[in-house]
Design an enzyme around this catalytic site. Structure first.
Site, PDB file in Angstrom:
ATOM      1  CG  HIS A 147     -10.443 -43.395 -33.509  1.00  0.00           C
ATOM      2  ND1 HIS A 147     -11.184 -42.433 -33.805  1.00  0.00           N
ATOM      3  CD2 HIS A 147     -10.367 -44.838 -33.630  1.00  0.00           C
ATOM      4  CE1 HIS A 147     -12.337 -44.453 -34.339  1.00  0.00           C
ATOM      5  NE2 HIS A 147     -12.104 -45.077 -34.105  1.00  0.00           N
ATOM      6  CG  ASP A 209      -9.860 -53.673 -39.061  1.00  0.00           C
ATOM      7  OD1 ASP A 209      -9.004 -53.698 -40.393  1.00  0.00           O
ATOM      8  OD2 ASP A 209      -9.362 -54.235 -38.190  1.00  0.00           O
ATOM      9  CD  GLU A 320      -9.271 -57.259 -39.345  1.00  0.00           C
ATOM     10  OE1 GLU A 320      -8.032 -56.793 -39.573  1.00  0.00           O
ATOM     11  OE2 GLU A 320     -10.504 -57.670 -39.000  1.00  0.00           O
TER      12      GLU A 320
END
Length: 571
Positions: A147, A209, A320
């Site tokens: 990622h 997240d 957030e």
């Protein structure tokens, strides 16, 4: 009486000008002096030509020799790798997956991929590369779930370690009354840790997240999300590590033992060692989540409320912020499955083409808790905020549904073919004192009319970060993560959704931050030169460099960051 012009000597006449003789050879032969000079010049030219030919031949031979040596080196290495006594195996073909990552911008094919089944496999491989020395040119990169966004987990003509193959040690839990920890492999996914720990009613304190990432991958950076204001990043919630250094040594480290390596590896971008095991701190987990969204039209009010919440003694469990650049059908897309607090008020809300700011909040609870008290507590905290009254939306989900919410979006994007596209992400840490100026320029001008992906904006407390780790953060008590999570259309070459446009947009943002002296630091950093890296680390550069020389002196590990070149240190 006229003086006769002095005749130039024959060697200064037109006959000998330039690089060639162009006088009639018959006339030269009649003059002994000219003839001797002609022969001398001819011999000189022949010697020069001969020397030139010999030089070219030597250069060709030298390059051929070097090419043969290089091929022999890689060939010998290829033959020697399978001879290593390991539990796993190497692959030398069909390794294209290791030349890709989520960023989808850089593709460097490795020489080999190691699929380890034990820590000793990784140790043996790195030790082998260490023994080969500088001459082999081989480097080693640990690859988790792939990622990374700038080729950080790639190793051009090197060895990529497929960390997801490392299943040992298996998860081992230890619990107290209200605390616990789990020992896990560095290649384990956070989603698997969540599922297993929830069986005991516990969960890690801090998250990212997106949970389909490996432990070693996030701990090599920091690991930030909406819980970081309370518990700090993931690197602040690790008790112990097992690391394979650039010499192939397997070292257990913590704050009490081998502390310099422990702190260096956390946030160290993989430069000092490969994380093969980690002890993650746990806390009792809730079962349910009240998930709330409210909207703001004013950026300063939006940030002021966020800072009030992260500084309060009693607050939400997750905070957030999200920037919403106006789009058609904004409200319907934004609220998704959320229910408005007041249907009549919500139906009257008009965005009017404005850039809006969404505050996402979560309160964790258990079904056994008093529902009335939970509602009153949420209402009390919301009453102190200055959001647009008609934009309160709320839903209720399970704890695991909330934490794994991005994966739900991933499945939808994969179905549409929109997941494996270029992701030129830009993640910045902005000091609180400069966030208003940053917002005015970036959201008011640079991104005034377009956005090609989520833009996150939320504050964290510096007091929750260790000043001993390698992670680089701004020098203020509160700073913001601002994440431009854009995605490019691979078929577009000139539009606002093209990769080139988004990269140009990122550069405008970075140039502004530099020119305005905002003291911004990159999170998941990417630079092209060591001078840029030196500026990024600032006063901690000497410590970072010292640790590199101590634990990976040949600069074997994590070449994709382009911080050090192999063999840069004079041993």
């Amino acid at each position: 009486m006229k003086k006769e012009a002095k005749k130039a000597p024959p060697w200064e006449s037109e006959t000998f000008k330039g690089d060639s003789l162009h006088t009639d050879p018959y006339q030269i032969s009649l003059n002994p002096l000219l003839f001797s000079l002609f022969l001398a010049r001819k011999k000189k030219r022949m010697r020069s030509l001969s020397f030139f030919i010999r030089s070219i031949s030597f250069t060709i031979m030298l390059l051929s020799f070097l090419a043969i040596q290089l091929n022999l080196c890689f060939s010998n290495t290829q033959f020697s790798l399978p001879d290593l006594r390991i539990d796993g195996h190497f692959t030398f073909t069909n390794n294209e997956f290791a030349a890709k990552d989520y960023g989808n911008q850089f593709q460097f094919l490795p020489f080999a991929v190691l699929h380890p089944e034990s820590v000793s496999d990784i140790s043996a491989t790195v030790s082998h590369v260490w023994d080969l020395g500088v001459g082999s040119g081989l480097t080693v990169a640990a690859r988790g779930h792939g990622h990374s966004i700038q080729g950080q987990a790639q190793a051009h003509r090197g060895i990529v370690v497929n960390m997801e193959s490392l299943k040992k040690p298996k998860m081992e839990f230890e619990f107290g009354f209200d605390f616990g920890y789990v020992d896990v492999s560095g290649g384990e996914l956070w989603i698997n840790i969540l599922k297993e720990s929830l069986k005991f009613g516990f969960a890690p304190k801090s998250w990212t997240d997106y949970l389909h990432l490996t432990v070693g991958g996030t701990l090599s950076n920091a690991g930030i999300s909406g819980q970081a204001f309370r518990h700090g990043p993931q690197i602040s919630n690790v008790q112990q590590l097992e690391v394979v250094t650039g010499k192939g040594e397997v070292v257990t480290c913590s704050e009490e033992k081998n502390a310099d390596l422990f702190n260096g590896v956390l946030g160290g971008l993989g430069q000092f060692g490969i994380i093969t095991r980690a002890r993650i701190l746990l806390e009792p987990a809730a079962e349910m989540v009240k998930w709330i969204r409210v909207l703001y039209s004013d950026f300063s009010t939006f940030t002021r409320d966020q800072e009030r919440l992260i500084s309060a003694k009693k607050s939400f469990d997750y905070i957030e912020g999200l920037v919403i650049i106006n789009r058609t059908g904004l409200l319907n897309n934004w609220r998704s499955s959320f229910n408005p607090k007041d249907d009549d008020e919500a139906s009257q809300f008009k965005s009017e083409g404005k850039t809006l700011f969404c505050l996402e909040l979560a309160k964790y609870f258990n079904p056994s808790d008093n529902a009335g008290e939970i509602y009153e507590e949420i209402e009390s905290m919301l009453s102190e905020l200055r959001y647009i009254p008609s934009t309160v939306f709320m839903t209720e989900v399970t704890y695991i549904e909330f934490l794994d919410r991005v994966h739900t979006a991933e499945i939808k994007l994969q179905a549409k073919g929109l997941w494996d596209v270029p992701h030129p992400w830009l993640n910045l840490l902005v000091p609180s004192s400069k966030i208003q100026r940053f917002g005015d320029e970036v959201f008011g001008k640079i991104l005034a009319d377009t956005s090609n992906g989520p833009v996150l904006v939320y504050p964290v407390n510096k007091s929750k970060w260790s000043n001993r780790s390698s992670a680089v953060i701004p020098d203020e008590d509160i700073f913001y993560l601002v994440a431009f999570l854009s995605q490019a259309n691979p078929l577009s070459t000139k539009g606002k959704d093209s990769l080139q446009h988004l990269l140009s947009q990122n550069k405008k943002i970075l140039d502004f931050c530099k020119e305005a002296h905002l003291g911004v630091k990159q999170y998941l950093p990417h630079f092209h030169t060591q001078d840029e890296w030196r500026a990024h680390f600032g006063q901690t550069w000497e410590t970072f460099q010292r640790r590199k020389m101590a634990y990976d002196p040949l600069a074997i590990l994590a070449p994709g960051h382009r911080i050090f070149q192999k063999g840069i240190f004079d041993l």
